[in-house]
Scaffold this motif. Structure first.
Motif, PDB file in Angstrom:
ATOM      1  N   ARG A  68       0.862  -1.178   0.000  1.00 33.46           N
ATOM      2  CA  ARG A  68       0.000   0.000   0.000  1.00 33.46           C
ATOM      3  C   ARG A  68       0.905   1.237   0.000  1.00 33.46           C
ATOM      4  O   ARG A  68       1.677   1.456   0.932  1.00 33.46           O
ATOM      5  N   LEU A  69       0.827   2.027  -1.068  1.00 34.47           N
ATOM      6  CA  LEU A  69       1.708   3.174  -1.250  1.00 34.47           C
ATOM      7  C   LEU A  69       0.891   4.454  -1.348  1.00 34.47           C
ATOM      8  O   LEU A  69      -0.288   4.431  -1.761  1.00 34.47           O
ATOM      9  N   PRO A  70       1.471   5.591  -0.966  1.00 33.67           N
ATOM     10  CA  PRO A  70       0.754   6.868  -1.078  1.00 33.67           C
ATOM     11  C   PRO A  70       0.289   7.116  -2.515  1.00 33.67           C
ATOM     12  O   PRO A  70       1.019   6.868  -3.479  1.00 33.67           O
ATOM     13  N   GLY A  71      -0.938   7.583  -2.646  1.00 34.69           N
ATOM     14  CA  GLY A  71      -1.489   7.879  -3.952  1.00 34.69           C
ATOM     15  C   GLY A  71      -2.288   6.745  -4.561  1.00 34.69           C
ATOM     16  O   GLY A  71      -2.884   6.912  -5.638  1.00 34.69           O
ATOM     17  N   ASP A 414      12.714   1.144  -2.769  1.00 36.92           N
ATOM     18  CA  ASP A 414      11.830   0.333  -3.606  1.00 36.92           C
ATOM     19  C   ASP A 414      11.509   1.063  -4.913  1.00 36.92           C
ATOM     20  O   ASP A 414      11.474   2.302  -4.973  1.00 36.92           O
ATOM     21  N   GLY A 415      11.257   0.272  -5.956  1.00 35.51           N
ATOM     22  CA  GLY A 415      10.781   0.815  -7.218  1.00 35.51           C
ATOM     23  C   GLY A 415       9.279   1.038  -7.128  1.00 35.51           C
ATOM     24  O   GLY A 415       8.495   0.079  -7.088  1.00 35.51           O
ATOM     25  N   VAL A 416       8.862   2.300  -7.082  1.00 38.53           N
ATOM     26  CA  VAL A 416       7.455   2.659  -6.902  1.00 38.53           C
ATOM     27  C   VAL A 416       6.799   2.783  -8.272  1.00 38.53           C
ATOM     28  O   VAL A 416       7.300   3.485  -9.158  1.00 38.53           O
ATOM     29  N   PRO A 417       5.663   2.130  -8.493  1.00 44.77           N
ATOM     30  CA  PRO A 417       5.028   2.182  -9.811  1.00 44.77           C
ATOM     31  C   PRO A 417       4.421   3.560 -10.073  1.00 44.77           C
ATOM     32  O   PRO A 417       3.963   4.248  -9.161  1.00 44.77           O
ATOM     33  N   GLN A 418       4.407   3.934 -11.348  1.00 40.82           N
ATOM     34  CA  GLN A 418       3.795   5.206 -11.729  1.00 40.82           C
ATOM     35  C   GLN A 418       2.293   5.064 -11.945  1.00 40.82           C
ATOM     36  O   GLN A 418       1.597   6.056 -12.152  1.00 40.82           O
ATOM     37  N   ALA A 419       1.786   3.837 -11.933  1.00 38.07           N
ATOM     38  CA  ALA A 419       0.346   3.578 -12.050  1.00 38.07           C
ATOM     39  C   ALA A 419       0.046   2.259 -11.349  1.00 38.07           C
ATOM     40  O   ALA A 419       0.960   1.501 -10.999  1.00 38.07           O
TER      41      ALA A 419
END
Length: 747
Positions: A68-71, A414-419
């Motif tokens: 669970r990531l911001p946004g 971590d590599g955070v996804p753009q979508a």
């Protein structure tokens, strides 16, 4: 490229044979930010050029990791920093010539023995009575008389009529030895076998047995027969001594078995060998249950039966006694003791057709000495000075474990996804552990040996470690660091072409004939992927790096910074410019994992700007890359092999370049030709080819043998090899006229 050619999914980048001056040095340390050293943050934007497959990264999460990531409203797939760190470090080791950090220097392969009549004539069955904490046997009981091979149906009848009762170590009584056939005693009469007694049963794998046999009339096929070795136990329990290297040779041999391949494929939490695992033995034709056997492991268990070649260590020495409570042996005397005598084990095996170790040379002796893992924190290779080092041997003074590690200067976020990228379930073909014993691919090419064979039947095939292809005193070296070819047109890769026909094409079509429980089925896997085109952003924090060290990290993240100027400058067949990248996650042999990166220096400080408020230092990415390139010395005159700069130009400009290898040809040795892109694919052609490995082994035979064929070098202009179809192959010859899977869409 012609469809009768294929490109092996992996290749190797050479490790320079000569150690450059000052290659191992003391790291700068962490106590202070030194002069002309920098700390800061690198922003990395990653683009998936092929689908990404991650699985079993965390315990309890078999699929693509989510957080669970911001946004984002729901947990989304992300790239763990630990996965990025391991991959980028491996690229850095290749670029900077670092040590072989993840390397088993004690590894030595095992090879399956050839089938010969009268095997194990000087051997005997034995029952393991006790083992030490590592599973090494310390006491056994021998079966000194020649064994009797009893047909499974007779054993089942004696043990109550159930196949499940025929197990490793089961006790029976064989009333007579039956008939002499194939240079051994065979008993098929159920009336001559009784349950209980002092005979032990030794079931083994039935996969290599015949499923059918010709009937007495010569016209009718009957089910194939399956026999278990049985032996009569002596009363004496024997303490064991092992001859030099015997136990180590057994471990090397068992390491290459299918049992261990399946075991190593399991998630870490499921790799527990503290208790024996029971494996079903099924008839190769009818699939009927025949017996249960203990799976082969890098240890033995009390109650396990084995084959041994042994002798009494001192036949004249009186026997000692052991309390019966410490042994499962029968035959205790009136005082409750069992006779014990010492024997020396010269060879140990789990089956009559067993395995042998490949020569006397370990993997550590097949790499340049300077390439072995760093162990001294005061003398580290270029990669360990940046990413850190840990001596995992654990041996310290007086048996204590010494901490001889060094903390790295780089941290990966971590590599955070753009979508919120969706995932897809993947049904994968068998992917087993690496097999460094395959000399055709893992050992350096020998031009003089290409196309030749061993010179006699008694000599092992040239593919084996320790064969005639190893010059006396100078064994062939391991090729180097393993890399998988990178591609950016997944629709051209055979896996994705087959998947487009049917998402479950491998379990339901290609390997559908494998019976439940067979090894191919056990090696089939599932995973989750994120599609190509997905973008992730990661932050890499560094502290106290010199400018050249910073340049090395930047080049590992974005290899094109170093390699673009060294390549041929041309594009790929699609007309796109050359791109360089690396692979992350699993499924790399199938075409998963290729990414490219774009880096920017998001923050940069030296001691003056951090502590005194001085102006931010001016070095940029290009300047750091130039410093790294300048820090790598050129090969000296008279060097044994290529220097690191030569490796960059001749090998890495191919290995790290996307689509340098034609993507429609990249597959493990196939069972048949893989159809060209303009023809329909027969997925059955993608089954593993046993013929290739057999026909390229360099084995002597009366008819001329099988010529030794070796993987092309990473620097070769053509990386392909010729397809060797399995005999009785496919009528389509790769052109799609054989069996095909009907499209069923994604599942």
């Amino acid at each position: 490229m012609a469809q009768d050619r294929f490109v092996n999914p992996y290749t190797f980048v050479q490790v320079p044979r000569d150690e450059p001056d000052g290659w191992r040095q003391a790291p700068f340390g962490h106590g202070r930010l030194g002069a002309d050293r920098f700390s800061g943050v690198i922003c990395v934007e990653l683009t998936a050029r092929s689908p990404l497959l991650l699985r079993n990264v965390y315990d309890g999460e078999p699929g693509f990791p989510r957080r669970r990531l911001p946004g984002f409203e729901e947990p989304v797939p992300f790239l763990p920093g630990s996965s990025l760190a391991g991959t980028v470090r491996a690229v850095h080791e290749t670029l900077a010539g670092g040590c072989l950090r993840v390397f088993d220097a004690d590894f030595r392969p095992g090879y399956r023995d050839s089938v010969q009549a009268g095997q194990k004539q000087r051997w005997m069955l034995a029952l393991v009575e006790a083992v030490d904490a590592d599973g090494k046997p310390v006491r056994m009981r021998r079966c000194p008389q020649e064994p009797v091979w009893v047909e499974s149906q007779a054993l089942q009848a004696a043990l109550g009529g159930e196949a499940g009762a025929v197990r490793t170590g089961a006790r029976v009584t064989v009333l007579d030895r039956g008939e002499r056939t194939l240079d051994r005693w065979q008993q098929s009469d159920a009336d001559r076998v009784r349950a209980g007694g002092d005979w032990v049963v030794h079931p083994t794998d039935a996969r290599t047995r015949k499923g059918v046999r010709r009937g007495p009339d010569g016209r009718r096929d009957l089910p194939g027969r399956y026999f278990c070795a049985t032996g009569q136990l002596e009363e004496t329990v024997r303490k064991l001594e092992f001859g030099g290297g015997v136990w180590e040779a057994f471990l090397d041999a068992v390491d290459g078995t299918r049992d261990m391949q399946v075991f190593r494929q399991r998630p870490g939490r499921e790799r527990d060998d503290s208790a024996p695992e029971w494996v079903e033995v099924r008839h190769p034709g009818s699939d009927a249950l025949l017996a249960h056997r203990m799976a082969g492991r890098r240890r033995l268990y009390p109650g396990q039966t084995v084959w041994v070649r042994c002798e009494l260590s001192d036949p004249g020495r009186p026997s000692a006694t052991l309390p019966a409570s410490q042994s499962s042996a029968l035959g205790a005397d009136g005082a409750g003791h069992v006779a014990v005598q010492r024997i020396v084990i010269h060879e140990l095996a789990l089956a009559v057709v067993w395995r042998h170790a490949g020569g006397d040379t370990t993997a550590g002796e097949r790499v340049p000495p300077h390439a072995r893992p760093c162990t001294d924190p005061a003398a580290l290779c270029p990669s360990c000075r940046v990413f850190g080092s840990a001596d995992t041997d654990g041996g310290g003074r007086r048996g204590r474990a010494d901490q001889r590690g060094y903390r790295g200067h780089v941290r990966f976020g971590d590599g955070v996804p753009q979508a919120a990228y969706p995932t897809r379930t993947e049904y994968l073909p068998p992917l087993s552990a690496p097999r460094p014993g395959a000399g055709q691919t893992y050992l350096v090419r020998s031009g003089s040996r290409e196309g030749t064979t061993a010179t006699a039947a008694s000599e092992p095939p040239l593919r084996e470690w320790g064969s005639q292809a190893d010059p006396a005193g100078a064994p062939r070296l391991l090729r180097g660091r393993k890399h998988y070819w990178l591609t950016r047109r997944p629709a051209h890769r055979p896996y994705f072409r087959a998947r487009a026909l049917d998402s479950r094409v491998f379990p339901d079509v290609v390997y559908a004939k494998a019976r439940p429980g067979e090894e191919d089925n056990k090696l089939l896997g599932e995973g989750e992927s994120v599609a190509e085109g997905a973008r992730f952003t990661a932050r890499v924090t560094f502290e106290n790096l010199g400018l050249a060290e910073l340049g090395g990290v930047l080049c590992a993240l974005e290899p094109g910074l170093l390699l673009h100027d060294l390549g041929d400058g041309g594009g790929d067949p699609t007309g796109e410019p050359a791109r360089y990248g690396w692979a992350v996650g699993g499924g790399r042999p199938l075409g998963f994992g290729a990414v490219t990166a774009e880096v920017t220096l998001a923050a940069l400080d030296d001691a003056a700007s951090r502590y005194l408020g001085a102006q931010t230092p001016t070095p940029d990415v290009a300047e750091a890359v130039r410093a790294f390139r300048a820090s790598v010395p050129r090969a000296t005159k008279g060097a044994k092999g290529e220097g690191l700069r030569d490796v960059w130009k001749r090998q890495l400009t191919k290995v790290l370049r996307l689509d340098w290898a034609p993507p429609d040809r990249v597959w493990y040795p196939p069972a048949d030709e893989i159809a060209a892109m303009d023809r329909p694919l027969d997925p059955m052609a993608l089954k593993a080819s046993f013929a290739f490995w057999k026909e390229s082994a360099g084995q002597w035979m009366k008819n001329g043998g099988t010529a030794y064929r070796q993987l092309p070098s990473a620097a070769a202009p053509d990386p392909s090899m010729k397809v060797v179809p399995d005999k009785g192959g496919f009528s389509g010859r790769g052109g799609g006229t054989g069996r095909r899977a009907g499209p069923r869409g994604s599942r």
